[in-house]
Scaffold this motif. Structure first.
Motif, PDB file in Angstrom:
ATOM      1  N   ALA A 180       3.921 -62.976   3.374  1.00  0.00           N
ATOM      2  CA  ALA A 180       4.225 -62.577   2.109  1.00  0.00           C
ATOM      3  C   ALA A 180       3.039 -62.481   1.278  1.00  0.00           C
ATOM      4  O   ALA A 180       1.957 -63.397   1.609  1.00  0.00           O
ATOM      5  CB  ALA A 180       5.010 -63.499   1.221  1.00  0.00           C
ATOM      6  N   ARG A 223       8.374 -60.806  -1.389  1.00  0.00           N
ATOM      7  CA  ARG A 223       9.455 -61.913  -1.505  1.00  0.00           C
ATOM      8  C   ARG A 223       8.962 -63.086  -2.445  1.00  0.00           C
ATOM      9  O   ARG A 223       7.856 -63.302  -2.405  1.00  0.00           O
ATOM     10  CB  ARG A 223      10.104 -62.267  -0.477  1.00  0.00           C
ATOM     11  CG  ARG A 223       9.176 -63.034   0.589  1.00  0.00           C
ATOM     12  CD  ARG A 223       9.845 -63.449   2.004  1.00  0.00           C
ATOM     13  NE  ARG A 223       9.127 -64.063   2.727  1.00  0.00           N
ATOM     14  CZ  ARG A 223       8.376 -63.695   3.672  1.00  0.00           C
ATOM     15  NH1 ARG A 223       7.773 -62.601   3.590  1.00  0.00           N
ATOM     16  NH2 ARG A 223       7.615 -64.683   4.655  1.00  0.00           N
ATOM     17  N   ASP A 248       7.147 -58.573   2.006  1.00  0.00           N
ATOM     18  CA  ASP A 248       5.807 -58.797   1.697  1.00  0.00           C
ATOM     19  C   ASP A 248       5.783 -59.169   0.230  1.00  0.00           C
ATOM     20  O   ASP A 248       4.825 -59.952  -0.142  1.00  0.00           O
ATOM     21  CB  ASP A 248       4.815 -58.122   2.003  1.00  0.00           C
ATOM     22  CG  ASP A 248       5.153 -56.626   1.613  1.00  0.00           C
ATOM     23  OD1 ASP A 248       6.127 -56.180   1.808  1.00  0.00           O
ATOM     24  OD2 ASP A 248       4.120 -55.524   1.601  1.00  0.00           O
ATOM     25  N   ASN A 254      13.360 -59.938  -2.289  1.00  0.00           N
ATOM     26  CA  ASN A 254      12.352 -58.832  -1.390  1.00  0.00           C
ATOM     27  C   ASN A 254      11.845 -57.761  -2.466  1.00  0.00           C
ATOM     28  O   ASN A 254      11.646 -56.622  -1.899  1.00  0.00           O
ATOM     29  CB  ASN A 254      12.985 -58.379  -0.336  1.00  0.00           C
ATOM     30  CG  ASN A 254      13.352 -59.332   0.773  1.00  0.00           C
ATOM     31  OD1 ASN A 254      12.924 -60.283   0.889  1.00  0.00           O
ATOM     32  ND2 ASN A 254      14.333 -59.292   1.542  1.00  0.00           N
TER      33      ASN A 254
END
Length: 220
Positions: free
Chosen positions: A90, A132, A130, A121
């Motif tokens: 993330a 989230r 990524d 998300n």
């Protein structure tokens, strides 16, 4: 394929992070600072790190914020790799702060008000794992604090939905490329993504956490 094309077009129009960056510059990574005496560190992810980095840096007691990646399984990922959503990382920020000036609890509250922790998300037009909402703890006390803050926010019904933020133990932080660092302040005047997507998040956090802001930001 049609969805992929639409996504790429939208990313370009909104000011995709890597858009317009020379290849060499895109692969020059920031350094991880050494902790100063009596300094502590916290790591949060809440959508694009451009906005979250600026929001957390405006808090009293925060000395430095580094944008990067965490929560995945790929070592030393690049931005392009993270964007493929195959690394499971993330976009996050690592916050270096003085615990005598700001508590971990206050940092956590600010984090939850600097993005929407109720959307799974995604953050606005940014969709994917990524982006989230995720909070990393380093001690059992930090985990307890995060759970307490989440319960408090849910109870106050500040948001219409429930918080879906992942709460996970911290493992490793990989700093992002140099051009991502301090991006909001450097490009606010020439990036429409920052004014349309990033700025509203920062303004919201300023409004809710005004008493915790550095003096120069309390007037904004």
């Amino acid at each position: 394929m049609k969805k992929l094309v639409m996504y790429l077009v939208a990313a370009i129009l909104l000011g995709s992070c890597a858009n317009g960056q020379p290849y060499k510059e895109r692969n020059e990574f920031a350094a991880v600072p050494q902790l100063k005496p009596n300094e502590q560190v916290a790591t949060f992810g809440g959508g694009c790190f451009w906005a979250l980095s600026e929001a957390m840096l405006e808090l009293k007691g925060v000395n430095k914020v580094v944008s990067g990646y965490a929560g995945g399984n790929t070592k030393n990922p690049t931005y392009e790799e993270v964007c493929t959503r195959t690394t499971n990382h993330a976009e996050v920020v690592q916050i270096y702060y003085n615990p005598k000036q700001i508590s971990y609890s206050t940092l956590a509250e600010s984090f939850f008000f600097a993005h929407d922790p109720t959307t799974l998300n995604r953050q606005g037009p940014d969709v994917g794992t990524d982006y989230r909402s995720i909070a990393f703890y380093r001690t059992p006390q930090e985990k307890q604090t995060l759970l307490q803050v989440i319960a408090k926010i849910n109870a106050t019904k500040h948001y219409s939905g429930k918080v879906v933020t992942q709460v996970e133990p911290f493992k490793v932080f990989y700093p992002a490329e140099k051009y991502h660092q301090g991006y909001y302040r450097l490009h606010l005047a020439d990036n429409s993504y920052l004014t349309s997507v990033s700025m509203p998040k920062i303004v919201k956090m300023r409004r809710v956490m005004k008493a915790q802001l550095k003096p120069e930001f309390q007037k904004l």
